[in-house]
Design a protein around this motif. Structure first.
Motif, mmCIF file in Angstrom:
data_model
loop_
_atom_site.group_PDB
_atom_site.id
_atom_site.type_symbol
_atom_site.label_atom_id
_atom_site.label_comp_id
_atom_site.label_asym_id
_atom_site.label_seq_id
_atom_site.Cartn_x
_atom_site.Cartn_y
_atom_site.Cartn_z
ATOM 1 N N ALA A 242 49.818 45.419 43.325
ATOM 2 C CA ALA A 242 48.895 46.498 43.717
ATOM 3 C C ALA A 242 49.591 47.844 43.613
ATOM 4 C CB ALA A 242 48.379 46.285 45.142
ATOM 5 N N SER A 270 45.621 45.352 41.679
ATOM 6 C CA SER A 270 44.664 46.130 42.457
ATOM 7 C C SER A 270 45.117 47.575 42.515
ATOM 8 C CB SER A 270 44.538 45.570 43.880
ATOM 9 O OG SER A 270 43.818 44.361 43.889
ATOM 10 N N THR A 341 39.899 46.591 43.623
ATOM 11 C CA THR A 341 40.825 45.856 44.466
ATOM 12 C C THR A 341 40.292 44.441 44.701
ATOM 13 O OG1 THR A 341 39.760 46.793 46.453
ATOM 14 C CG2 THR A 341 41.783 47.848 45.674
#
Length: 347
Positions: A242, A270, A341
């Motif tokens: 992420a 994400s 996400t």
């Protein structure tokens, strides 16, 4: 061109009453107000702004100083300011400093107190001493979207808890199982986005992780800056699942970089931003972000500035201390979860 006196004659009122209706000031009965508005429409009257400024000793305009009108957040904020000002019978002047303090100083010298009766300042890279001198010359100043409500700047301001915004963004990624999170900060180390990154660190530490150990890059607050930073981070740390970014533009750039590197968003990576500009809703995938109350901040800034303008002049000295301490805090930022996400791919 019809005159204000002609409008007054047509409506059967005094010129002062017409002026009060135009400026939305004074006590004017609704029936009288309607007669004046009808007379204005019938005659096609338009206020002569230079004459009005000369007569009143100030212009019915407000200046908004921004660092880059090319950043899509600023036009969105400017529109909210303009709408709020129109309801108050004022007009908006936008001053683009391009991040240059000398340009900003020139605007302050040439516009504040003459073409505009007050100044709203939005991340325009201006020296606070210059802003204080502008106040002393009779043009009140309000800082917009101040990022640290607990640390007031010594000037009237409207503040947003951006530290909380950073914390909410990190908490969202953590709730999805992400632990290897890179950070892209759209300012210098101690720049305007520092509070957002501090919030990210707070959330990581609360989860038992060393947020300071997460790879981080500082970059210009642009799509291109986010693109370059994301490519560098993802190549150096291919295990990242992420990316936390401190603004939407770098986040959009990060998604472009992920696509060019063959990383699917959100299944492999994400990405989350902060602000919730229009482009965040229109991107594909749509960007998850932490929204800030842009319209509310604009309306509070206009309200505060007009209040300061009304209390300036003869009461200026008496109110100086109160003005300096004025900090209006907006409602809290909030998460807007969209398609960029998802759960960590190894969770």
């Amino acid at each position: 061109m019809p005159t204000l006196n002609e409008v007054a004659v047509r409506a059967g009122v005094t010129p002062a009453t017409v002026s009060n209706v135009l400026r939305n000031k004074g006590r004017v009965g609704e029936a009288t107000r309607q007669r004046v508005l009808e007379a204005i429409a019938e005659l096609g009257y338009r206020p002569h702004l230079p004459a009005r400024a000369l007569a009143e000793g100030r212009a019915p305009t407000i200046a908004l100083m921004v660092s880059s009108i090319a950043n899509p957040f600023y036009p969105e904020f400017a529109l909210a300011v303009e709408n709020a000002l129109q309801r108050k019978g004022r007009f908006l002047i936008i001053c683009n400093t391009a991040g240059d303090p000398q340009t900003g100083r020139a605007y302050l010298d040439q516009i504040a107190g003459t073409l505009s009766e007050g100044v709203l300042v939005m991340n325009a890279n201006l020296d606070f001493e210059d802003l204080r001198m502008t106040e002393l010359r009779g043009a009140p100043v309000v800082l917009c979207m101040w990022e640290r409500p607990a640390d007031p700047p010594g000037l009237p301001c409207v503040a947003v808890d951006f530290r909380l915004a950073g914390e909410l963004a990190a908490q969202h990624l953590l709730s999805l199982g992400h632990r290897r999170i890179g950070a892209i900060v759209g300012s210098k180390v101690y720049g305007i986005h520092a509070a957002r990154y501090d919030g990210f660190i707070d959330a990581m530490r609360a989860a038992g992780l060393d947020g300071a150990a997460s790879p981080v890059l500082y970059t210009p607050d642009t799509t291109q800056g986010g693109y370059a930073a994301a490519r560098e981070l993802l190549k150096a740390h291919p295990d990242l699942t992420a990316l936390f970014t401190t603004n939407d533009l770098p986040a959009l750039g990060a998604m472009q970089a992920a696509a060019d590197l063959g990383l699917d968003v959100p299944n492999r990576l994400s990405v989350i931003g902060i602000t919730d500009i229009q482009l965040a809703r229109e991107s594909r995938p749509a960007l998850t972000t932490v929204a800030v109350p842009t319209v509310e901040a604009a309306e509070l800034a206009v309200e505060l500035l007009l209040e300061l303008i009304e209390t300036s002049g003869t009461t200026r000295t008496a109110n100086a201390g109160a003005r300096v301490s004025r900090v209006c805090v907006t409602s809290s930022p909030y998460l807007v979860a969209r398609a960029s996400t998802g759960p960590a791919h190894d969770a």
